[in-house]
Design an enzyme around this catalytic site. Structure first.
Site, PDB file in Angstrom:
ATOM      1  CG  HIS A 132      -2.111  -0.989   0.934  1.00 37.75           C
ATOM      2  ND1 HIS A 132      -3.044  -0.801  -0.054  1.00 37.75           N
ATOM      3  CD2 HIS A 132      -2.419  -2.158   1.521  1.00 37.75           C
ATOM      4  CE1 HIS A 132      -3.889  -1.814  -0.058  1.00 37.75           C
ATOM      5  NE2 HIS A 132      -3.534  -2.664   0.892  1.00 37.75           N
ATOM      6  CG  ASP A 162      -2.718   5.239  -2.728  1.00 40.49           C
ATOM      7  OD1 ASP A 162      -1.765   4.510  -3.034  1.00 40.49           O
ATOM      8  OD2 ASP A 162      -3.634   4.885  -1.971  1.00 40.49           O
TER       9      ASP A 162
HETATM   10  C1  LIG Z   1      -4.301   2.698   0.241  1.00 35.05           C
HETATM   11  C2  LIG Z   1      -3.598   2.234  -1.001  1.00 35.05           C
HETATM   12  O1  LIG Z   1      -2.432   2.210  -0.982  1.00 35.05           O
HETATM   13  S1  LIG Z   1      -4.449   1.788  -2.396  1.00 35.05           S
HETATM   14  C3  LIG Z   1      -3.270   1.135  -3.550  1.00 35.05           C
HETATM   15  C4  LIG Z   1      -3.124  -0.317  -3.394  1.00 35.05           C
HETATM   16  N1  LIG Z   1      -2.240  -0.898  -4.376  1.00 35.05           N
HETATM   17  C5  LIG Z   1      -2.573  -1.061  -5.677  1.00 35.05           C
HETATM   18  O2  LIG Z   1      -3.637  -0.706  -6.136  1.00 35.05           O
HETATM   19  C6  LIG Z   1      -1.506  -1.720  -6.518  1.00 35.05           C
HETATM   20  C7  LIG Z   1      -2.002  -2.706  -7.553  1.00 35.05           C
HETATM   21  N2  LIG Z   1      -2.923  -3.668  -7.022  1.00 35.05           N
HETATM   22  C8  LIG Z   1      -2.537  -4.700  -6.238  1.00 35.05           C
HETATM   23  O3  LIG Z   1      -1.368  -4.937  -5.942  1.00 35.05           O
HETATM   24  C9  LIG Z   1      -3.657  -5.583  -5.733  1.00 35.05           C
HETATM   25  O4  LIG Z   1      -4.802  -5.351  -6.525  1.00 35.05           O
HETATM   26  C10 LIG Z   1      -4.014  -5.325  -4.246  1.00 35.05           C
HETATM   27  C11 LIG Z   1      -2.806  -5.653  -3.368  1.00 35.05           C
HETATM   28  C12 LIG Z   1      -4.424  -3.878  -4.011  1.00 35.05           C
HETATM   29  C13 LIG Z   1      -5.202  -6.209  -3.856  1.00 35.05           C
HETATM   30  O5  LIG Z   1      -4.857  -7.576  -4.050  1.00 35.05           O
HETATM   31  P1  LIG Z   1      -5.992  -8.699  -4.235  1.00 35.05           P
HETATM   32  O6  LIG Z   1      -7.166  -8.380  -3.373  1.00 35.05           O
HETATM   33  O7  LIG Z   1      -5.317 -10.002  -4.022  1.00 35.05           O
HETATM   34  O8  LIG Z   1      -6.518  -8.468  -5.752  1.00 35.05           O
HETATM   35  P2  LIG Z   1      -5.814  -8.772  -7.166  1.00 35.05           P
HETATM   36  O9  LIG Z   1      -5.535  -7.490  -7.864  1.00 35.05           O
HETATM   37  O10 LIG Z   1      -4.659  -9.726  -7.028  1.00 35.05           O
HETATM   38  O11 LIG Z   1      -6.968  -9.560  -7.938  1.00 35.05           O
HETATM   39  C14 LIG Z   1      -8.248  -9.011  -8.126  1.00 35.05           C
HETATM   40  C15 LIG Z   1      -9.245 -10.138  -8.192  1.00 35.05           C
HETATM   41  O12 LIG Z   1     -10.548  -9.586  -8.414  1.00 35.05           O
HETATM   42  C16 LIG Z   1     -11.129 -10.173  -9.556  1.00 35.05           C
HETATM   43  N3  LIG Z   1     -12.021  -9.209 -10.208  1.00 35.05           N
HETATM   44  C17 LIG Z   1     -11.782  -7.890 -10.453  1.00 35.05           C
HETATM   45  N4  LIG Z   1     -12.856  -7.332 -11.047  1.00 35.05           N
HETATM   46  C18 LIG Z   1     -13.799  -8.312 -11.173  1.00 35.05           C
HETATM   47  C19 LIG Z   1     -15.122  -8.373 -11.695  1.00 35.05           C
HETATM   48  N5  LIG Z   1     -15.722  -7.284 -12.222  1.00 35.05           N
HETATM   49  N6  LIG Z   1     -15.772  -9.552 -11.669  1.00 35.05           N
HETATM   50  C20 LIG Z   1     -15.183 -10.656 -11.135  1.00 35.05           C
HETATM   51  N7  LIG Z   1     -13.928 -10.659 -10.619  1.00 35.05           N
HETATM   52  C21 LIG Z   1     -13.249  -9.503 -10.636  1.00 35.05           C
HETATM   53  C22 LIG Z   1      -9.940 -10.569 -10.407  1.00 35.05           C
HETATM   54  O13 LIG Z   1     -10.265 -11.540 -11.346  1.00 35.05           O
HETATM   55  C23 LIG Z   1      -8.964 -11.070  -9.349  1.00 35.05           C
HETATM   56  O14 LIG Z   1      -9.344 -12.355  -8.935  1.00 35.05           O
HETATM   57  P3  LIG Z   1      -8.394 -13.636  -9.274  1.00 35.05           P
HETATM   58  O15 LIG Z   1      -7.080 -13.406  -8.606  1.00 35.05           O
HETATM   59  O16 LIG Z   1      -9.194 -14.787  -8.691  1.00 35.05           O
HETATM   60  O17 LIG Z   1      -8.302 -13.674 -10.760  1.00 35.05           O
END
Ligand SMILES: CC(=O)SCCNC(=O)CCNC(=O)[C@H](O)C(C)(C)COP(=O)(O)OP(=O)(O)OC[C@H]1O[C@@H](n2cnc3c(N)ncnc32)[C@H](O)[C@@H]1OP(=O)(O)O
Length: 367
Positions: A132, A162
């Site tokens: 994060h 962010d």
């Molecule tokens: C406060 C902050 O710092 S916010 C910033 C956070 N960091 C980021 O955004 C960086 C990039 N993102 C990431 O690293 C990750 O998305 C995290 C760490 C934020 C979250 O991790 P996770 O919850 O494990 O989600 P991840 O991105 O790996 O996967 C998303 C899941 O949702 C699913 N999904 C997303 N949209 C949809 C939808 N419309 N319908 C069905 N499934 C969906 C995806 O298929 C995936 O599932 P899968 O792994 O079974 O294929």
């Protein structure tokens, strides 16, 4: 283009795959400036209420799509074929696994700009792991700079990573790539990583290193050490800020504070004096309320401002006259920025959910 899409980006179509933090914030920024932003929401998406989504989804439209179903993926591909830019902020590899990776989407629409928002980036040893804002700016070098001697680093929550290093860099990246696609007919991938953006933002203060104005020791640099560039607690527990960087403004501050004749402040630009003079300023500012310091210093060249809560900021005469804050739908929020003389942005309205993907396609193919 609908009537409420006003602003310099009117006519720009953006598809945002719902995520958290910087991606949706970037979508809000583009929607604020008039882009037609459609969010692909998950089936379990909460109804739009007064939660955080109420602000960062403002001005957008949404469709609910199950990306785990082939027909859901096909529907999103049909939208990708009609838009200028796509925003996604999932862990690297997730979009590819869903069948919505950049190769497939740009294959459908060669002009598409495919924006990828992550913390660590699409490549590198940390790319696959969760994190994060705080972790990303810690690794980038941007967190180190904050904080006083003996205290742990303190970052304004999610503003540096962010928003500053993430959402804003994604926005400039997307718009640059759209300009390029309009000239060349070719889209591309924009890999916007918070570690890159927050490190890039350091260049301004890194420029202070050769002259010794930025040093590794906490509290000894130009912008974290001097008594004339700091915040102070007042008698009523509120805080004020002084930022009298230039000698003429520092002199005015001393005059206003009745310290112009005090010899200990004469060498106030020498680093060795800072701890003692900071302690003296702390003692002085603790003697009156914030309102009393405002009465003495606000509106002068002493480089002074009270530290306000967002609620207080919204009614401050300067901010109120410029309409920086609004209370739209009973939710305190800030107005679109920056301001445009010829193509002003519309007042943001709450996100509206479309009945299905074909309703969006109809709009996007009818012009
Ligand atoms: C406060 C902050 O710092 S916010 C910033 C956070 N960091 C980021 O955004 C960086 C990039 N993102 C990431 O690293 C990750 O998305 C995290 C760490 C934020 C979250 O991790 P996770 O919850 O494990 O989600 P991840 O991105 O790996 O996967 C998303 C899941 O949702 C699913 N999904 C997303 N949209 C949809 C939808 N419309 N319908 C069905 N499934 C969906 C995806 O298929 C995936 O599932 P899968 O792994 O079974 O294929």
């Amino acid at each position: 283009m609908s009537a409420d899409q006003r602003g310099p980006l009117a006519g720009l179509r953006v598809l945002e795959v719902a995520g958290i933090g910087p991606g949706p914030f970037c979508g809000m920024l583009l929607a604020d400036l008039g882009a037609d932003v459609v969010v692909v929401e998950r089936i379990e998406a909460e109804a739009q209420g007064r939660g955080p989504q109420a602000i960062f989804n403002r001005g957008k439209r949404s469709v609910v799509v199950d990306l785990k179903k082939p027909e859901g993926v096909e529907a999103v591909l049909s939208l990708a074929a009609q838009c200028d830019a796509l925003i996604e902020g999932m862990r690297p590899g997730v979009m590819e696994r869903l069948g919505l990776g950049p190769d497939v989407c740009i294959g459908r629409n060669p002009r598409l700009v495919y924006g990828r928002m992550t913390g660590w980036g699409q490549t590198g040893p940390l790319a696959p792991v969760a994190g994060h804002d705080l972790n990303y700016i810690a690794l980038s070098g941007a967190l180190w700079y904050s904080g006083q001697p003996g205290t742990p680093p303190l970052a304004p929550p999610t503003l540096i990573g962010d928003i500053g290093g993430g959402a804003l860099y994604l926005a400039i990246g997307l718009l640059s790539a759209v300009m390029s696609a309009r000239a060349t007919g070719r889209g591309q991938i924009v890999d916007a990583a918070i570690v890159d953006g927050s490190a890039h933002m350091l260049n301004l203060i890194l420029g202070l290193r050769p002259s010794g104005q930025l040093v590794s020791e906490r509290g000894a640099s130009l912008l974290d050490g001097p008594h004339w560039y700091s915040t102070y607690r007042c008698a009523d527990g509120h805080f004020i800020s002084v930022g009298s960087l230039e000698p003429k403004f520092y002199q005015l501050l001393l005059t206003k504070l009745g310290l112009a004749g005090d010899p200990s402040f004469a060498n106030g630009y020498q680093r060795r004096t800072w701890p003692e003079l900071r302690a003296k300023f702390s003692e002085l500012f603790a003697q009156r309320t914030r309102a009393e310091w405002c009465a003495l210093l606000e509106g002068t060249d002493a480089c002074f401002a009270p530290v306000l809560t967002p609620e207080e900021a919204s009614v401050h005469p300067h901010m109120a006259e410029r309409g920086v804050y609004s209370n739209a739908d009973g939710v305190l929020q800030t107005s679109p920025a920056p301001r445009f003389s010829e193509t002003p942005a519309a007042t943001p309205r709450p996100m509206r959910r479309e009945p299905d993907v074909s309703a969006v396609l109809q709009r996007w193919t009818s012009r």
